[in-house]
Design a protein around this motif. Sequence first.
Motif, PDB file in Angstrom:
ATOM      1  N   ARG A 235     -18.735  -5.846   6.956  1.00 55.50           N
ATOM      2  CA  ARG A 235     -18.176  -4.512   7.146  1.00 55.50           C
ATOM      3  C   ARG A 235     -16.762  -4.550   7.698  1.00 55.50           C
ATOM      4  NH1 ARG A 235     -20.894  -3.617   3.864  1.00 55.50           N
ATOM      5  NH2 ARG A 235     -22.823  -2.401   3.731  1.00 55.50           N
ATOM      6  N   TYR A 257      -3.529  -1.892  -3.774  1.00 55.67           N
ATOM      7  CA  TYR A 257      -4.430  -0.892  -4.352  1.00 55.67           C
ATOM      8  C   TYR A 257      -5.800  -1.511  -4.615  1.00 55.67           C
ATOM      9  CZ  TYR A 257      -6.501   2.251  -7.807  1.00 55.67           C
ATOM     10  OH  TYR A 257      -7.363   3.073  -8.478  1.00 55.67           O
ATOM     11  N   LEU A 260      -7.878  -1.920  -1.354  1.00 53.80           N
ATOM     12  CA  LEU A 260      -8.442  -0.664  -0.865  1.00 53.80           C
ATOM     13  C   LEU A 260      -9.575  -0.171  -1.754  1.00 53.80           C
ATOM     14  CD1 LEU A 260      -5.232   1.187   0.345  1.00 53.80           C
ATOM     15  CD2 LEU A 260      -7.025   0.130   1.733  1.00 53.80           C
ATOM     16  N   LYS A 261      -9.475  -0.423  -3.039  1.00 50.49           N
ATOM     17  CA  LYS A 261     -10.556  -0.029  -3.949  1.00 50.49           C
ATOM     18  C   LYS A 261     -11.825  -0.810  -3.625  1.00 50.49           C
ATOM     19  CE  LYS A 261     -11.649   0.514  -8.868  1.00 50.49           C
ATOM     20  NZ  LYS A 261     -11.140   0.335 -10.259  1.00 50.49           N
ATOM     21  N   ALA A 263     -12.488  -2.201  -0.726  1.00 49.13           N
ATOM     22  CA  ALA A 263     -12.919  -1.765   0.596  1.00 49.13           C
ATOM     23  C   ALA A 263     -13.752  -0.488   0.511  1.00 49.13           C
ATOM     24  CB  ALA A 263     -11.711  -1.547   1.495  1.00 49.13           C
ATOM     25  N   GLU A 264     -13.348   0.417  -0.363  1.00 49.83           N
ATOM     26  CA  GLU A 264     -14.106   1.660  -0.523  1.00 49.83           C
ATOM     27  C   GLU A 264     -15.475   1.390  -1.138  1.00 49.83           C
ATOM     28  OE1 GLU A 264     -13.589   6.115  -2.539  1.00 49.83           O
ATOM     29  OE2 GLU A 264     -12.132   4.520  -2.945  1.00 49.83           O
ATOM     30  N   GLN A 265     -15.500   0.547  -2.160  1.00 47.63           N
ATOM     31  CA  GLN A 265     -16.761   0.246  -2.835  1.00 47.63           C
ATOM     32  C   GLN A 265     -17.737  -0.486  -1.915  1.00 47.63           C
ATOM     33  OE1 GLN A 265     -15.229  -1.992  -6.144  1.00 47.63           O
ATOM     34  NE2 GLN A 265     -14.884  -0.191  -7.423  1.00 47.63           N
ATOM     35  N   ASN A 267     -17.591  -0.453   1.435  1.00 48.12           N
ATOM     36  CA  ASN A 267     -17.616   0.186   2.756  1.00 48.12           C
ATOM     37  C   ASN A 267     -17.066  -0.743   3.833  1.00 48.12           C
ATOM     38  OD1 ASN A 267     -18.072   2.276   4.581  1.00 48.12           O
ATOM     39  ND2 ASN A 267     -20.148   1.587   5.054  1.00 48.12           N
ATOM     40  N   ASP A 291      -3.582   4.062   2.565  1.00 49.79           N
ATOM     41  CA  ASP A 291      -4.873   4.579   3.015  1.00 49.79           C
ATOM     42  C   ASP A 291      -4.747   5.703   4.037  1.00 49.79           C
ATOM     43  OD1 ASP A 291      -7.917   4.106   3.646  1.00 49.79           O
ATOM     44  OD2 ASP A 291      -6.907   3.874   5.577  1.00 49.79           O
ATOM     45  N   GLN A 294      -7.501   5.915   7.001  1.00 50.51           N
ATOM     46  CA  GLN A 294      -8.876   6.380   6.800  1.00 50.51           C
ATOM     47  C   GLN A 294      -9.867   5.258   7.076  1.00 50.51           C
ATOM     48  OE1 GLN A 294      -9.655   9.722   6.108  1.00 50.51           O
ATOM     49  NE2 GLN A 294      -7.498   9.771   6.704  1.00 50.51           N
ATOM     50  N   ARG A 295      -9.630   4.079   6.482  1.00 52.02           N
ATOM     51  CA  ARG A 295     -10.493   2.934   6.749  1.00 52.02           C
ATOM     52  C   ARG A 295      -9.676   1.713   7.151  1.00 52.02           C
ATOM     53  NH1 ARG A 295     -14.410   1.892   3.883  1.00 52.02           N
ATOM     54  NH2 ARG A 295     -14.665   3.791   2.680  1.00 52.02           N
TER      55      ARG A 295
END
Length: 456
Positions: A235, A257, A260-261, A263-265, A267, A291, A294-295
């Motif tokens: 995580r 990019y 971050l993609k 990281a979003e997938q 979490n 970002d 946000q994360r």
Amino acid sequence: MNSHSKIELIIEDVVSRVRDGQLRAGDRLRSVREEAAARGVAKNTVVEAYLRLVAQGVVATKPGSGYFVSKIPAKRTRDAAHPSPGAAERAALLNEQLERRLPIRPGDGRLPPDWLDLAELRRPIALPRMATAESYNSPWGFLPLREQLSTILAERGIQCQTDQIMMTYGGNHALDLVIRCYVHAGDPVLVEEPGYYPLFWKLAVAGARIIGVRRNHDGPDLQDLAAKAKSSGARLFFTQSLAQNPTGGSITPGNAYGVLKIAEQANLLVVESDPFADILPATAPRLASLDQLQRVIYVGSFSKTLPGSFRVGYIAASPAIAAELNEMKVITIIATSAQNERLVSALIEDARYLKYLRRLRERIAQATEESVQGLANAGFEVARPLGSGFYLWIELPAWTREMDLVRNAAEQGIFIAASDAFMVSDGGPPGMRVNIAHGANPEFLAWLEGTRTRRK
């Protein structure tokens, strides 16, 4: 018997007992005091041995309870002569950077002290709004400096308010707070490899399961990051996007990019260190700017561009994360230094810091050119860094035995930083971090050129 041999004996004994089944997962090791008394060694020797066992996954630490055999199978450990990839090398590297015994220093992590002692910093400063002797600094840090940082971060494309910025004792303290808040014993954590070795030690002390993600010159290897994020369930991912330590490489917009993609997938919470931001282009791609916190937890520092004794850094994060980290800061140290933060604020306010940075950038740019050319003349291709970083990275012949190389260099009075110190796994190609301030040193280059023909 020297202390290094004593450390190895403790490690070998614990590993042997784990393999033989005398110690099982969850069993508690003897306390540091008990082990030291039983073996007749110093407690520091036992601490070093236990930390190396933590780093290789044999042992986990539980704050206040001691050291316990980990659930990680013993077969993952390495030979006792090399208890953890890069462990001994990292310790030696850190010690030499602090002790400064060798005169020729391409392995240094910082610039020479005289580069950071310019006239702009020596002139007297009237510190604004000095606190009384009885008062503490705000746990968030000196408000005028946080207001200045809010403006500076906006220039980098990172929009945040002062209640999202918290001052720290440099970047290492910021990383420590993040680890204390979000890492527990046994947690999988992703790091760049090669990467920032003091981070590896901090994670090892926390009992984390450290997983290396390949770092290329243009950023993390996206395929490797995606695969390890998915398989590990991690995580947290620690990265240095720009002027990375140790490779000197910087992330591209496309790679940023992609990170971050992923990281979003998966979490992932991403911790982005940016210690050289003040000498890099404000428009350089940063994960935090894409970002908008946000994360991404953004870590900055003045401790690389100002003399190290300043010890001023900061964290920028979402309001919720910033509040959690600030609570941990209060619990652990109460507050940072009001005087140091006022000093930095004053340097920014009267433009003295800006003038100082201009001269420093010029000096770094010239040294980088000279180092790149010198290394090329010695037969090494170097990927040029973006803007003004401190480091270059060179690949060494595949047959190189790095520990032998380190010893040989030291015999010649040369301090080098070989790749083993920056790795968390085994089997990577041999390489070396080169500090741009020393990369053109004739004695270093002459020695380095000889390594191309030196055999095992």
